[in-house]
Design an enzyme around this catalytic site. Structure first.
Site, mmCIF file in Angstrom:
data_model
loop_
_atom_site.group_PDB
_atom_site.id
_atom_site.type_symbol
_atom_site.label_atom_id
_atom_site.label_comp_id
_atom_site.label_asym_id
_atom_site.label_seq_id
_atom_site.Cartn_x
_atom_site.Cartn_y
_atom_site.Cartn_z
ATOM 1 N N CYS A 47 0.612 -1.227 -0.048
ATOM 2 C CA CYS A 47 0.077 0.233 0.013
ATOM 3 C C CYS A 47 0.941 1.251 -0.031
ATOM 4 C CB CYS A 47 -0.998 0.096 1.174
ATOM 5 S SG CYS A 47 -1.932 1.495 1.579
ATOM 6 N N SER A 49 0.715 3.582 1.849
ATOM 7 C CA SER A 49 1.123 4.043 3.071
ATOM 8 C C SER A 49 2.613 3.570 3.767
ATOM 9 C CB SER A 49 0.032 3.789 4.149
ATOM 10 O OG SER A 49 -0.946 4.627 4.052
ATOM 11 N N HIS A 52 5.003 5.611 2.312
ATOM 12 C CA HIS A 52 5.092 6.888 3.008
ATOM 13 C C HIS A 52 6.013 6.804 4.581
ATOM 14 C CE1 HIS A 52 1.207 8.954 1.784
ATOM 15 N NE2 HIS A 52 1.977 9.000 0.823
ATOM 16 N N HIS A 69 0.887 -4.045 6.115
ATOM 17 C CA HIS A 69 -0.581 -3.814 6.856
ATOM 18 C C HIS A 69 -1.710 -4.319 6.184
ATOM 19 C CE1 HIS A 69 -0.277 -0.192 4.589
ATOM 20 N NE2 HIS A 69 -1.752 -0.063 4.663
ATOM 21 N N CYS A 180 -6.729 -3.436 3.966
ATOM 22 C CA CYS A 180 -6.669 -1.940 3.945
ATOM 23 C C CYS A 180 -7.160 -1.370 2.687
ATOM 24 C CB CYS A 180 -5.077 -1.654 3.871
ATOM 25 S SG CYS A 180 -4.965 0.119 3.785
HETATM 26 N N1 COD Z 1 -4.193 14.715 -8.832
HETATM 27 C C1 COD Z 1 -4.830 13.542 -9.219
HETATM 28 N N2 COD Z 1 -4.212 12.296 -8.950
HETATM 29 C C2 COD Z 1 -3.061 12.258 -8.330
HETATM 30 C C3 COD Z 1 -2.343 13.271 -8.127
HETATM 31 C C4 COD Z 1 -2.961 14.653 -8.398
HETATM 32 N N3 COD Z 1 -2.283 15.635 -7.867
HETATM 33 N N4 COD Z 1 -1.260 12.926 -7.325
HETATM 34 C C5 COD Z 1 -1.416 11.339 -7.539
HETATM 35 N N5 COD Z 1 -2.441 11.106 -8.009
HETATM 36 C C6 COD Z 1 -2.968 9.899 -8.382
HETATM 37 C C7 COD Z 1 -1.979 8.762 -8.785
HETATM 38 O O1 COD Z 1 -1.659 8.914 -10.068
HETATM 39 C C8 COD Z 1 -2.430 7.495 -8.088
HETATM 40 O O2 COD Z 1 -3.214 6.861 -9.399
HETATM 41 C C9 COD Z 1 -3.477 7.687 -7.318
HETATM 42 O O3 COD Z 1 -3.337 9.188 -7.166
HETATM 43 C C10 COD Z 1 -2.702 7.520 -5.785
HETATM 44 O O4 COD Z 1 -2.921 5.945 -5.808
HETATM 45 P P1 COD Z 1 -1.986 5.217 -4.936
HETATM 46 O O5 COD Z 1 -1.853 3.698 -5.587
HETATM 47 O O6 COD Z 1 -0.544 5.910 -5.066
HETATM 48 O O7 COD Z 1 -2.273 5.343 -3.531
HETATM 49 P P2 COD Z 1 -3.443 4.110 -2.590
HETATM 50 O O8 COD Z 1 -4.526 4.145 -3.525
HETATM 51 O O9 COD Z 1 -2.751 2.994 -2.188
HETATM 52 O O10 COD Z 1 -3.535 4.978 -1.193
HETATM 53 C C11 COD Z 1 -3.897 6.326 -1.034
HETATM 54 C C12 COD Z 1 -3.902 6.774 0.363
HETATM 55 C C13 COD Z 1 -4.632 8.176 0.270
HETATM 56 C C14 COD Z 1 -4.813 5.769 1.147
HETATM 57 C C15 COD Z 1 -2.634 6.758 1.093
HETATM 58 O O11 COD Z 1 -1.701 7.443 0.035
HETATM 59 C C16 COD Z 1 -2.531 7.714 2.507
HETATM 60 O O12 COD Z 1 -2.667 8.695 2.402
HETATM 61 N N6 COD Z 1 -2.512 6.928 3.521
HETATM 62 C C17 COD Z 1 -2.755 7.522 4.762
HETATM 63 C C18 COD Z 1 -4.072 7.505 5.243
HETATM 64 C C19 COD Z 1 -4.542 6.298 5.642
HETATM 65 O O13 COD Z 1 -5.736 5.689 6.017
HETATM 66 N N7 COD Z 1 -3.723 5.163 6.262
HETATM 67 C C20 COD Z 1 -3.939 3.958 6.621
HETATM 68 C C21 COD Z 1 -3.549 3.044 5.872
HETATM 69 S S1 COD Z 1 -3.589 3.156 4.202
HETATM 70 ZN ZN ZN Z 2 -2.872 1.092 3.664
#
Ligand code: COD
Ligand code: ZN
Ligand code: ZN
Length: 380
Positions: A47, A49, A52, A69, A180
């Site tokens: 994931c 995170s 991160h 996780h 998750c």
């Molecule tokens: N505008 C539009 N799209 C965007 C931009 C932007 N400026 N920047 C990035 N993106 C797109 C990317 O191209 C990508 O497709 C997507 O956003 C993000 O996807 P992933 O695969 O990187 O992320 P995910 O889906 O695995 O996770 C996103 C979260 C928001 C959950 C994660 O990054 C986060 O912030 N986690 C902390 C909060 C949380 O709940 N944590 C608990 C466990 S996850």
């Molecule tokens: Zn997660």
């Protein structure tokens, strides 16, 4: 030969310091103590995170650490006092515990549990077991746990409030995503936004979390679902899962919130931010309609950045809400989500872009960071 009560030597991916690659090492996993369970992890998703947590801009990480996780596995042994689990049970480790006794668990208003003690910085929390020690060592060093789960190890030890038994027939290499990404996005739409039939929605960010939010909007009966991402390769799957309009902000001269507001009669009913970008959080709020628009924030920006909101937006009836683990009370909900998947109520399989052997963990992170995967599932 039984491993019960003994230290198990197995492979795990260790992050030795911020910004470094994972190294596959042999680790020693101590037997579970009171109210703990040792689990053989069969599959784990990767994931954002996790990325991160080892990013140099995320200051709170502790090293060396075993991350992960979003896993699923099988109980190997149980510590004293454990009554709800037995060896052989299929289980999902829970980064959001549910102790059932704290003021949060006793309230229907939240899915948080005080066992996540440092709620403010929950991502870095539970770096050790509840008694303040680690069950992992490697090369004579103590290794930190992560989010109470540490699924990037062939065996892990979790507290009994951070584990739930699931259907014996569940395919672990798919249902691990319920630990998750899927639950977070799907629940953001269903539980937190409470998307209504016939409503209009905008989902920002089409990773595993955002696409699951799209599925949640669709199953709630939304009539129009805008799906926004700067990577157009995400659009075909978003459409397959229910998006009606896919937009790349880079294709427009105007800010994307203005584009959506114009396309949808003054804004959408619900907007969900699944990126962790503060500028996009503002765009999500701004693209909702005056009167009752609801913006749900899922992402957390690294480096402790904050959002500034004009009170005027709130006075005009817009609301901001946010969610952790999609609002699901974990022990109550995860087994039901697994059953719903088995009953084909939603499509987890579509989220799994690659299934790779555990040793390819660095490849899995590369695929995520290059935008080439929704989810990679690693199998042991
Ligand atoms: N505008 C539009 N799209 C965007 C931009 C932007 N400026 N920047 C990035 N993106 C797109 C990317 O191209 C990508 O497709 C997507 O956003 C993000 O996807 P992933 O695969 O990187 O992320 P995910 O889906 O695995 O996770 C996103 C979260 C928001 C959950 C994660 O990054 C986060 O912030 N986690 C902390 C909060 C949380 O709940 N944590 C608990 C466990 S996850
Ligand atoms: Zn997660
Ligand atoms: Zn609790």
């Amino acid at each position: 030969m039984s491993t019960v009560g003994k230290v198990i030597k197995c492979k795990a991916a260790i992050a030795w310091e911020a910004g470094s690659l994972f190294s596959i090492e042999e680790v020693e996993v101590a037997p579970p103590k009171e109210h703990e369970i040792r689990v053989k992890i069969v599959a784990t998703g990767v994931c954002r995170s996790d990325a991160h947590a080892i990013s140099p801009s995320f200051k709170e990480g502790l090293f060396p650490v075993i991350l992960g996780h979003e896993g699923a596995g099988i109980v190997e042994s149980t510590g004293p006092g454990v009554t709800k689990f037995k060896p052989g049970d299929k289980v999902i480790p829970l980064y959001m515990p549910q102790c059932g006794q704290c003021k949060f668990c006793l309230s229907p208003k939240t899915n948080l549990c005080e066992k996540i003690s440092k709620i403010k910085t929950a991502i870095s929390d539970q770096d050790l077991m509840p008694d303040g020690t680690s069950r992992f060592t490697c090369k004579g060093k103590q290794i930190y746990h992560f989010m109470g789960t540490s699924t990037f190890s062939e065996y892990t030890v979790v507290a009994e409030t951070s584990l739930v038994k699931i259907d014996d027939a569940a395919p672990l290499e798919k249902v691990c995503l319920i630990g998750c990404g899927f639950s977070t996005g799907y629940g953001a739409a269903i539980n937190t936004a409470k998307v209504e039939p016939g409503s209009t929605c905008a989902v920002f960010g089409l990773g595993g979390v955002g696409l699951s939010a799209v599925m949640g909007c669709k199953v709630s009966g939304a009539s129009r679902i805008f799906a926004i991402d700067i990577n157009k390769d995400k659009f075909s799957l978003a459409k397959e899962l229910g998006a009606t309009d896919c937009l790349n902000p880079q294709d427009f001269k105007k800010p994307i919130q203005e584009v959506i507001t114009e396309m949808n009669d003054g804004g959408v009913d619900f907007a969900i931010e699944c990126i962790g970008n503060i500028a996009v959080m503002n765009a999500a709020l701004e693209c909702t309609t005056v009167g009752w628009g609801t913006c749900v924030i899922v992402g957390v920006a690294v480096g402790g950045q904050t959002i500034a909101v004009s009170p005027m937006q709130l006075i005009m009836g817009k609301k901001i809400n946010a969610t952790f683990f999609g609002g699901w009370k974990s022990i109550d909900s995860v087994p039901k989500l697994v059953s719903d998947y088995m009953a084909k109520k939603f499509n987890l399989d579509a989220l799994v872009t690659y299934t790779l052997p555990f040793e390819k963990i660095n490849k899995a992170f590369d695929l995520m960071c290059e935008g080439k995967s929704t989810r990679t599932v690693l199998v042991f």
